[in-house]
Scaffold this active site. Sequence first.
Site, PDB file in Angstrom:
ATOM      1  N   PRO A  24      47.825  33.146  41.954  1.00  0.00           N
ATOM      2  CA  PRO A  24      48.942  32.844  42.871  1.00  0.00           C
ATOM      3  C   PRO A  24      48.452  32.491  44.266  1.00  0.00           C
ATOM      4  CG  PRO A  24      48.758  35.219  42.500  1.00  0.00           C
ATOM      5  CD  PRO A  24      47.775  34.571  41.582  1.00  0.00           C
ATOM      6  N   SER A  52      53.367  32.130  43.123  1.00  0.00           N
ATOM      7  CA  SER A  52      53.554  33.138  44.177  1.00  0.00           C
ATOM      8  C   SER A  52      55.009  33.179  44.625  1.00  0.00           C
ATOM      9  CB  SER A  52      52.675  32.777  45.378  1.00  0.00           C
ATOM     10  OG  SER A  52      53.086  33.503  46.510  1.00  0.00           O
ATOM     11  N   TYR A  75      55.600  39.582  45.783  1.00  0.00           N
ATOM     12  CA  TYR A  75      55.326  40.436  46.938  1.00  0.00           C
ATOM     13  C   TYR A  75      56.620  41.177  47.226  1.00  0.00           C
ATOM     14  CZ  TYR A  75      50.922  38.215  48.461  1.00  0.00           C
ATOM     15  OH  TYR A  75      49.622  37.779  48.573  1.00  0.00           O
ATOM     16  N   THR A  86      51.486  42.182  43.104  1.00  0.00           N
ATOM     17  CA  THR A  86      50.246  42.241  43.890  1.00  0.00           C
ATOM     18  C   THR A  86      50.262  43.512  44.724  1.00  0.00           C
ATOM     19  OG1 THR A  86      50.034  39.854  43.903  1.00  0.00           O
ATOM     20  CG2 THR A  86      48.858  41.041  45.635  1.00  0.00           C
ATOM     21  N   ARG A 130      42.561  38.503  60.126  1.00  0.00           N
ATOM     22  CA  ARG A 130      41.645  37.400  59.805  1.00  0.00           C
ATOM     23  C   ARG A 130      41.278  36.643  61.073  1.00  0.00           C
ATOM     24  NH1 ARG A 130      45.603  35.413  54.908  1.00  0.00           N
ATOM     25  NH2 ARG A 130      45.671  37.434  53.855  1.00  0.00           N
ATOM     26  N   LYS A 134      47.990  43.190  40.136  1.00  0.00           N
ATOM     27  CA  LYS A 134      46.900  42.399  40.732  1.00  0.00           C
ATOM     28  C   LYS A 134      46.419  43.069  42.016  1.00  0.00           C
ATOM     29  CE  LYS A 134      45.890  37.761  42.581  1.00  0.00           C
ATOM     30  NZ  LYS A 134      45.958  37.878  44.027  1.00  0.00           N
ATOM     31  N   HIS A 180      41.732  40.262  46.688  1.00  0.00           N
ATOM     32  CA  HIS A 180      42.477  39.224  47.401  1.00  0.00           C
ATOM     33  C   HIS A 180      41.508  38.232  48.081  1.00  0.00           C
ATOM     34  CE1 HIS A 180      46.919  39.002  48.224  1.00  0.00           C
ATOM     35  NE2 HIS A 180      46.510  37.934  48.878  1.00  0.00           N
ATOM     36  N   ASP A 239      39.411  38.082  39.679  1.00  0.00           N
ATOM     37  CA  ASP A 239      39.126  36.913  40.510  1.00  0.00           C
ATOM     38  C   ASP A 239      38.230  37.323  41.667  1.00  0.00           C
ATOM     39  OD1 ASP A 239      40.719  37.848  42.696  1.00  0.00           O
ATOM     40  OD2 ASP A 239      42.455  36.671  42.075  1.00  0.00           O
ATOM     41  N   GLY A 240      37.797  36.314  42.434  1.00  0.00           N
ATOM     42  CA  GLY A 240      36.933  36.571  43.586  1.00  0.00           C
ATOM     43  C   GLY A 240      35.691  35.705  43.571  1.00  0.00           C
TER      44      GLY A 240
HETATM   45  C1  LIG Z   1      45.362  30.460  50.785  1.00  0.00           C
HETATM   46  C2  LIG Z   1      45.554  31.632  49.878  1.00  0.00           C
HETATM   47  C3  LIG Z   1      46.829  32.087  49.567  1.00  0.00           C
HETATM   48  C4  LIG Z   1      46.998  33.179  48.708  1.00  0.00           C
HETATM   49  N1  LIG Z   1      48.269  33.578  48.375  1.00  0.00           N
HETATM   50  C5  LIG Z   1      48.438  34.615  47.510  1.00  0.00           C
HETATM   51  C6  LIG Z   1      49.733  35.009  47.096  1.00  0.00           C
HETATM   52  O1  LIG Z   1      50.737  34.433  47.506  1.00  0.00           O
HETATM   53  N2  LIG Z   1      49.823  36.045  46.226  1.00  0.00           N
HETATM   54  C7  LIG Z   1      48.721  36.713  45.734  1.00  0.00           C
HETATM   55  O2  LIG Z   1      48.860  37.650  44.945  1.00  0.00           O
HETATM   56  N3  LIG Z   1      47.489  36.347  46.104  1.00  0.00           N
HETATM   57  C8  LIG Z   1      47.320  35.309  46.968  1.00  0.00           C
HETATM   58  N4  LIG Z   1      46.045  34.925  47.302  1.00  0.00           N
HETATM   59  C9  LIG Z   1      44.870  35.607  46.683  1.00  0.00           C
HETATM   60  C10 LIG Z   1      44.395  34.852  45.439  1.00  0.00           C
HETATM   61  O3  LIG Z   1      45.366  34.884  44.412  1.00  0.00           O
HETATM   62  C11 LIG Z   1      43.075  35.428  44.912  1.00  0.00           C
HETATM   63  O4  LIG Z   1      43.282  36.773  44.570  1.00  0.00           O
HETATM   64  C12 LIG Z   1      41.927  35.354  45.909  1.00  0.00           C
HETATM   65  O5  LIG Z   1      41.971  34.188  46.694  1.00  0.00           O
HETATM   66  C13 LIG Z   1      40.547  35.443  45.208  1.00  0.00           C
HETATM   67  O6  LIG Z   1      40.293  34.327  44.409  1.00  0.00           O
HETATM   68  P1  LIG Z   1      39.329  33.120  44.888  1.00  0.00           P
HETATM   69  O7  LIG Z   1      38.051  33.746  45.305  1.00  0.00           O
HETATM   70  O8  LIG Z   1      39.235  32.239  43.678  1.00  0.00           O
HETATM   71  O9  LIG Z   1      39.979  32.448  46.052  1.00  0.00           O
HETATM   72  C14 LIG Z   1      45.867  33.830  48.164  1.00  0.00           C
HETATM   73  C15 LIG Z   1      44.588  33.371  48.471  1.00  0.00           C
HETATM   74  C16 LIG Z   1      44.418  32.283  49.306  1.00  0.00           C
HETATM   75  C17 LIG Z   1      43.012  31.809  49.572  1.00  0.00           C
END
Ligand SMILES: Cc1cc2nc3c(=O)[nH]c(=O)nc-3n(C[C@H](O)[C@H](O)[C@H](O)COP(=O)(O)O)c2cc1C
Length: 366
Positions: free
Chosen positions: A83, A112, A135, A161, A170, A215, A239, A270-271
Amino acid sequence: MEKNPAPQFACSQQILETARRNVSKTTWDYINGAAGSETTLRRNRYAIDSYAFLPRVLRDVSKVDARTTLLGHECRLPLALAPMGSMHLMHKDGATASGKAAGDFGVPHILSSVARHSPSDVAAANKGFKIYQLYIRGGMDWIKPKLDEAKKAGFQTLVMTVDAANYGIRDRQLINEFARPSADIVGENRDFQAAMTWEGMAEVKRYWGGPMILKGIATAADARLAVEHGIDVVYISNHGGRELDHGRGTMDMLPEIVQAVAGKAEIWIDGCFVRGTDVVKALCLGAKAVGIARLQAWSIAAGGGAAMHQTLLNLEEEIRNCMGLIGATSLSELNPEYLTRVTPMGPWHEHSSYRHLGPHWQEGLR
Ligand SMILES: Cc1cc2nc3c(=O)[nH]c(=O)nc-3n(C[C@H](O)[C@H](O)[C@H](O)COP(=O)(O)O)c2cc1C
């Protein structure tokens, strides 16, 4: 296997370079950045790079199958599009483009609840496995209509989440005076997220009534609690380092969580997973699926749904290639014996998997 004879993006580095050109610096820093010193983000990469493969040879790997089943749904790859609330900043079609690309390809898409495209629009574009991520921005009187709307639109599975009790501090966003895309949604109050408990989650789960994913699980203790609460998927995540600084890399959490869950739920993670080899490593350690977030944002920013489709094709080729080279023909054969701990090659940051970017990329994005 489906091939694109002349792909615009032959590898994800080209996606990354195009995405960076297509969005403003402020948006770019928002996508890529993380909380505080960005240590958690870097540890995600470090933890993946801390494993090397132990390949087995002289096995017939002429046919390799990377398909799987996630929560009973046939999936073409062990992946989910994670998401992301702000996809409209990457491309006008935003989450709709991700949903369509995922559905057409055959992997789940997680929408999301803070995305700008509506659940019904995204569901209409996605002919495949639709998952809705929530959320908490209100009490049950706010939650129930949100869940009703998602259900009516055709979402079969719910993600809650749980790693964002507070919004991460940040630096990149503060330096750029970035206005949070979801901060201005009228009538939404973050205090409810901070106040959420296991009891509150159980109430949401009861109301939803279908499969549920938590999550943001980062410890064996919480994984055990999730299983006790009947959760279907323990989704390991920090996250992307965007909330808590100085957390562990997710691959370092995986073995103890696999042990704690003991097969009673699926484990997704993820990560910093950006290559097929990254995905295969997580599967060797016991994950069932890997979530793709930033690579998804880069793809959509580079070229909308078509670029996302190309990324999935590239990942498919990379996963199958890796499986063949380590001597596995199906995902069920993957196990920890294919891996060994090593000292990782530095540096470690959100783009350090891409070796052929110019020098200004190599220390993150300054
Ligand atoms: C720009 C951005 C927006 C995100 N928005 C959400 C969100 O709305 N809900 C959520 O559960 N996680 C959100 N995340 C977290 C991602 O789902 C994921 O857990 C995290 O980015 C790690 O994965 P990655 O390393 O592939 O980016 C967001 C991440 C990014 C970078």
